[in-house]
Design a protein around this motif. Structure first.
Motif, mmCIF file in Angstrom:
data_model
loop_
_atom_site.group_PDB
_atom_site.id
_atom_site.type_symbol
_atom_site.label_atom_id
_atom_site.label_comp_id
_atom_site.label_asym_id
_atom_site.label_seq_id
_atom_site.Cartn_x
_atom_site.Cartn_y
_atom_site.Cartn_z
ATOM 1 N N ALA A 94 64.884 9.897 -4.889
ATOM 2 C CA ALA A 94 65.023 8.650 -5.653
ATOM 3 C C ALA A 94 64.024 8.636 -6.804
ATOM 4 O O ALA A 94 62.955 9.247 -6.739
ATOM 5 C CB ALA A 94 64.777 7.455 -4.735
ATOM 6 N N ARG A 95 64.399 7.952 -7.837
ATOM 7 C CA ARG A 95 63.573 7.879 -9.038
ATOM 8 C C ARG A 95 62.213 7.271 -8.715
ATOM 9 O O ARG A 95 62.109 6.250 -8.037
ATOM 10 C CB ARG A 95 64.295 7.040 -10.079
ATOM 11 C CG ARG A 95 63.709 7.103 -11.471
ATOM 12 C CD ARG A 95 64.644 6.349 -12.404
ATOM 13 N NE ARG A 95 64.086 6.235 -13.744
ATOM 14 C CZ ARG A 95 64.651 5.527 -14.704
ATOM 15 N NH1 ARG A 95 65.784 4.877 -14.459
ATOM 16 N NH2 ARG A 95 64.103 5.453 -15.897
ATOM 17 N N ALA A 96 61.140 7.938 -9.192
ATOM 18 C CA ALA A 96 59.786 7.477 -8.910
ATOM 19 C C ALA A 96 59.388 6.355 -9.860
ATOM 20 O O ALA A 96 60.112 6.010 -10.802
ATOM 21 C CB ALA A 96 58.813 8.648 -9.024
ATOM 22 N N GLN A 97 58.205 5.806 -9.646
ATOM 23 C CA GLN A 97 57.710 4.722 -10.496
ATOM 24 C C GLN A 97 57.250 5.237 -11.847
ATOM 25 O O GLN A 97 57.567 4.658 -12.885
ATOM 26 C CB GLN A 97 56.535 4.018 -9.794
ATOM 27 C CG GLN A 97 56.929 3.232 -8.555
ATOM 28 C CD GLN A 97 57.833 2.054 -8.882
ATOM 29 O OE1 GLN A 97 57.609 1.326 -9.857
ATOM 30 N NE2 GLN A 97 58.863 1.855 -8.084
ATOM 31 N N ASN A 98 56.477 6.330 -11.847
ATOM 32 C CA ASN A 98 55.848 6.819 -13.073
ATOM 33 C C ASN A 98 56.585 8.029 -13.640
ATOM 34 O O ASN A 98 57.235 8.780 -12.906
ATOM 35 C CB ASN A 98 54.390 7.214 -12.792
ATOM 36 C CG ASN A 98 53.583 6.058 -12.252
ATOM 37 O OD1 ASN A 98 53.622 4.954 -12.798
ATOM 38 N ND2 ASN A 98 52.857 6.294 -11.162
ATOM 39 N N ASP A 99 56.442 8.218 -14.937
ATOM 40 C CA ASP A 99 57.010 9.397 -15.578
ATOM 41 C C ASP A 99 56.293 10.662 -15.100
ATOM 42 O O ASP A 99 55.079 10.650 -14.827
ATOM 43 C CB ASP A 99 56.855 9.317 -17.099
ATOM 44 C CG ASP A 99 57.740 8.255 -17.723
ATOM 45 O OD1 ASP A 99 58.471 7.572 -16.975
ATOM 46 O OD2 ASP A 99 57.698 8.108 -18.956
ATOM 47 N N LEU A 100 57.036 11.742 -15.030
ATOM 48 C CA LEU A 100 56.476 13.069 -14.776
ATOM 49 C C LEU A 100 56.724 13.935 -16.007
ATOM 50 O O LEU A 100 57.842 13.996 -16.517
ATOM 51 C CB LEU A 100 57.135 13.714 -13.556
ATOM 52 C CG LEU A 100 56.650 13.274 -12.173
ATOM 53 C CD1 LEU A 100 57.653 13.696 -11.105
ATOM 54 C CD2 LEU A 100 55.282 13.879 -11.873
ATOM 55 N N ILE A 101 55.691 14.597 -16.485
ATOM 56 C CA ILE A 101 55.828 15.544 -17.598
ATOM 57 C C ILE A 101 55.454 16.926 -17.084
ATOM 58 O O ILE A 101 54.333 17.132 -16.604
ATOM 59 C CB ILE A 101 54.929 15.161 -18.788
ATOM 60 C CG1 ILE A 101 55.357 13.821 -19.376
ATOM 61 C CG2 ILE A 101 54.977 16.250 -19.867
ATOM 62 C CD1 ILE A 101 54.432 13.314 -20.478
ATOM 63 N N PHE A 102 56.390 17.859 -17.163
ATOM 64 C CA PHE A 102 56.132 19.242 -16.790
ATOM 65 C C PHE A 102 55.881 20.028 -18.082
ATOM 66 O O PHE A 102 56.765 20.119 -18.939
ATOM 67 C CB PHE A 102 57.313 19.833 -16.028
ATOM 68 C CG PHE A 102 57.419 19.335 -14.613
ATOM 69 C CD1 PHE A 102 57.021 20.123 -13.549
ATOM 70 C CD2 PHE A 102 57.911 18.057 -14.345
ATOM 71 C CE1 PHE A 102 57.109 19.663 -12.245
ATOM 72 C CE2 PHE A 102 57.999 17.583 -13.051
ATOM 73 C CZ PHE A 102 57.601 18.389 -11.991
ATOM 74 N N LEU A 103 54.678 20.555 -18.212
ATOM 75 C CA LEU A 103 54.287 21.302 -19.410
ATOM 76 C C LEU A 103 54.170 22.785 -19.075
ATOM 77 O O LEU A 103 53.277 23.193 -18.325
ATOM 78 C CB LEU A 103 52.954 20.779 -19.959
ATOM 79 C CG LEU A 103 52.294 21.621 -21.061
ATOM 80 C CD1 LEU A 103 53.181 21.686 -22.300
ATOM 81 C CD2 LEU A 103 50.912 21.063 -21.407
#
Length: 771
Positions: free
Chosen positions: A159-168
């Protein structure tokens, strides 16, 4: 004392210590693989499949394999249903060693953003996908890159989390963190990052260490302790790393940009680091799985965590307890110093009480402390002599930064130290008063605790926990006797081993073989601290105990001897470069090796000359080179054209277009009056601006030179102009000048670790130009 009672007491100590070393083993060994958990759990097979593509061959910036890895990442990201954000730019940084210069590269950062429902900031998960020049980069840093792809797959099942995730997937880390610098300085997503999790490697196996945090780490460490899989961390390691080692990773850039976060790495198998041995076949799959599961679990945890004010609390110290637990303690001043001071005061009071009770003067305590320092000094000398003897007996090791069998020597040193301590302790027994001897050792440990509290607050536990444990044992022995004291001594000495043994093991892998003799000083101090338990063992086993440790050391050394020769599994590193000076039409073979070997002699002869002038005199010095003048093989010099020359607004502008005619990817450029440059641009991208007139740069190093070339624009004061230019062009491919009579490198040889200052297996050209 009857032999039966002596054996009973020794059995109690051995039982406690057996449990201690079993717990240490659980802490220091990655968990076994669990392959049957379904498609919604981390899959080692998926990660290995990615790694077969990523680590197929070395892929440094500017190489064709590097472009292929970038294309593979974009293809996989699209196949997973994500949109990839690509940041293509020219990144740069100033360096001051060996002399001030600017390093720049054409980089390609790849990013994926997984949006949250109600984001308080983004969670940055980072690893670099470029490799060192001569390394396939399976561990460094292909393992983390593969795990990031697998984590992206699994996030689709959640399920969609609360915070954004950025994969760099950052680029050009090996060149000086250029990709992460470009992300932080120029990409708009960087300002959204509330926490950064960076994954690195300096070996091929072992547990995943959380070895660095940002400042004011209290909330971060609490999150890590709750969420990590098989957590292994020590604020002592972080304190030493921060103050003494200064090794930078991409996390250094994130931390300096004010992003809270943590840095992770595995470090066993240092011999493979940045070499051709950093391959999929030598990477421990248990380590890969542990890294991947931590990456996934921590990303998920922080994606649903409260990211506000992560760095608003103070700092915490931390260390491992048995069975995957971390003990956290406050580092808010002056708590560590107060604890150390209180422990020392308690010890002094107990020592005075004990001395009064037994009618002993304080002079006896000083005498016993001196005896222990003599013991420690003798064992230090024994271990240093042992290290020197190993290096003398096995000249092969001079070719290696770390012997392939280094851990065998570490374990042998431990056994030798225990045996030497017990033998010397027994020989000096007529002068040793056990209680006062223990008191003298305790005073040293408590003093070390105060020093650590002042200099390395995060490491205060390393001295205080063992000292407090044995202080409790010492206090009980002042007033009690009998079997219950044996249980207390066993329990207290076990606490010492649980702190010291894992730290020494990890320090061996972190600092390397050549620091082992220094680590044995800590081992000697530890043996003095647990001397009451050793005395119990000595009463039961007598001379057979040190003899047993000597036998164990001998067996380890026999095993190390069997693994001392070079072989395809333990190859010998060597180096050779060809350098042609176009200005003088002279050429020579170069090597960074200590001496010519069977393969490099064909280029250098058996007695090459030694140079300290660097690859070319006055340009990028190297401390020592083997050299041999040879017949020049002319090379196509770079095409250099002046494309802009003007004055405006009180400044002089000079644009120079440089194109390699040999498909070289790296150039170094030096020019008269470069030190006076106010600004320098590469293809209109600012790469240098001189903020300090007293520290100008001496040259430029550019990586990833495109086939069409690059335009460098120099901005100078109006009254100055550049009249001459010197270019060194580097192509890492000896095939360019290879001749039929040259022998190929044997299978038990590999190229040595390279760097941008020390290219290996390269054809190097220098040419001068009048402008």
């Amino acid at each position: 004392m009857s032999p039966k009672i002596a054996w009973q007491q020794a059995s109690i100590i051995l039982l406690f210590w057996g449990l201690a070393f079993w717990a240490c083993g659980l802490m220091l060994v990655p968990p076994a693989l669990d392959r049957g958990r379904g498609e919604t759990a981390y899959s080692i097979e998926h990660a290995l499949a990615h790694l077969r593509h990523i680590a197929a061959k070395p892929h440094p910036v500017g190489s064709r394999p590097h472009d292929e890895v970038a294309a593979y990442l974009l293809e996989q990201i699209e196949a997973l249903g994500y949109h990839a954000e690509v940041q293509e730019t020219i990144a740069s940084a100033r360096f001051d060693t060996p002399e001030p210069f600017v390093k720049a590269a054409r980089i390609k950062n790849i990013m994926v953003r997984v949006p949250g429902k109600k984001s308080q900031g983004a969670v940055l998960v980072a690893a670099h996908y470029d490799s060192a020049e001569t390394s396939p980069g399976a561990a460094d840093d292909g393992a983390a890159v593969a795990s990031m792809l697998e984590a992206l797959r699994l996030l689709k099942h959640r399920a969609r989390a609360q915070n954004d995730l950025i994969f760099l997937f950052s680029d050009a880390e090996e060149l000086g963190l250029l990709g992460s610098r470009a992300f932080v300085e120029r990409h708009p997503w960087a300002k959204d990052c509330a926490v950064a999790l960076n994954f690195e490697a300096r070996g091929n196996g072992g547990v995943l260490l959380m070895f660095e945090t940002s400042d004011r780490n209290a909330r971060l460490v609490e999150h890590y302790a709750r969420a990590a899989v098989h957590p292994v961390a020590s604020s002592l390691m972080f304190s030493i790393y921060k103050k003494l080692l200064h090794n930078d990773t991409d996390f250094s850039v994130f931390r300096e940009a004010g992003i809270a976060g943590m840095n992770f790495a595995f470090i066993e198998g240092w011999t493979d680091y940045h070499t051709a041995l950093d391959s999929l076949e030598r990477l421990d799959p248990r380590t890969l799985a542990l890294q991947g599961e931590n990456l996934l679990q921590l990303a998920r945890h922080f994606a649903d965590a409260d990211l506000k004010n992560l760095d608003q609390d103070g700092d915490l110290g931390y260390f491992n307890l048995p069975f995957g637990k971390l003990l956290l303690f406050s580092l808010d001043a002056p708590l560590p110093l107060l604890i150390a001071g209180a422990a020392l005061l308690l010890f002094v009071l107990l020592a005075m009480a004990g001395g009064y009770y037994r009618r002993l003067g304080m002079r006896q305590y000083f005498l016993q402390t001196a005896i222990f320092l003599l013991l420690a000094g003798l064992m230090t000398g024994i271990n240093f002599t042992f290290h020197v003897a190993v290096m003398h007996l096995y000249p092969n090791y001079r070719w290696l930064q770390e012997p392939y069998n280094a851990t065998l020597y570490f374990l042998a040193s431990c056994c030798l130290t225990v045996a030497a301590f017990m033998l010397l302790h027994r020989r000096l027994s007529r002068w040793i008063q056990p209680r006062e001897f223990s008191a003298g050792v305790l005073s040293l440990w408590l003093a070390a605790g105060i020093y650590l509290a002042l200099a390395f607050p995060g490491g205060v536990f390393f001295a205080l926990v063992p000292a407090l444990a044995m202080l409790a044992d010492w206090a009980f022995r002042l007033v009690w006797s009998g079997m219950r004291n044996i249980f207390i001594t066993g329990a207290c000495s076990t606490a010492v081993l649980l702190i010291v043994a894992p730290t020494l093991y990890l320090a061996h892998h972190a600092l390397g073989f050549h620091a082992d003799w220094l680590l044995m000083i800590v081992a000697a101090l530890t043996l003095g601290l647990i001397a009451p338990a050793l005395d119990i063992l000595a009463r039961a086993f007598g001379w057979s105990l040190p003899a047993g440790f000597l036998a164990a050391a001998s067996l380890l050394l026999i095993q190390a001897d069997r693994a001392s020769d070079f072989s395809p599994d333990r190859p010998k590193p060597n180096s050779i470069d060809y350098a042609w000076d176009g200005a003088t039409d002279t050429a020579r073979w170069l090597s960074y090796d200590a001496e010519a070997d069977d393969w490099t002699r064909q280029f250098l002869t058996a007695t090459p000359a030694i140079s300290t002038n660097g690859i070319f005199a006055d340009f990028v010095p190297v401390r020592r080179l083997l050299v041999r003048e040879t017949q020049p093989i002319p090379l196509a010099a770079p095409d250099v054209r002046v494309v802009e020359q003007r004055r405006a607004e009180g400044k002089s502008y000079l644009g120079i277009h440089i194109r390699s005619r040999r498909a070289a990817s790296t150039i170094r450029l030096k020019a008269d009056n470069m030190a006076a440059a106010v600004q320098i641009y590469a293809d209109k991208q600012l790469i240098y601006q001189n903020p300090r007139a007293d520290s100008p740069i001496q040259y430029i190093e550019f990586h990833g030179l495109p086939a069409e070339g690059i335009t460098l624009t120099f901005v100078l004061p109006a009254d100055l102009r550049m009249k001459s230019l010197e270019i060194i062009e580097i192509r890492s491919d000896l095939g360019e000048i290879w001749q039929k009579n040259f022998k190929s490198r044997p299978e038990n040889n590999i190229p040595m670790r390279s760097s941008s200052a020390m290219p290996v297996d390269a054809v190097i050209l220098r040419q001068s130009y009048r402008l």
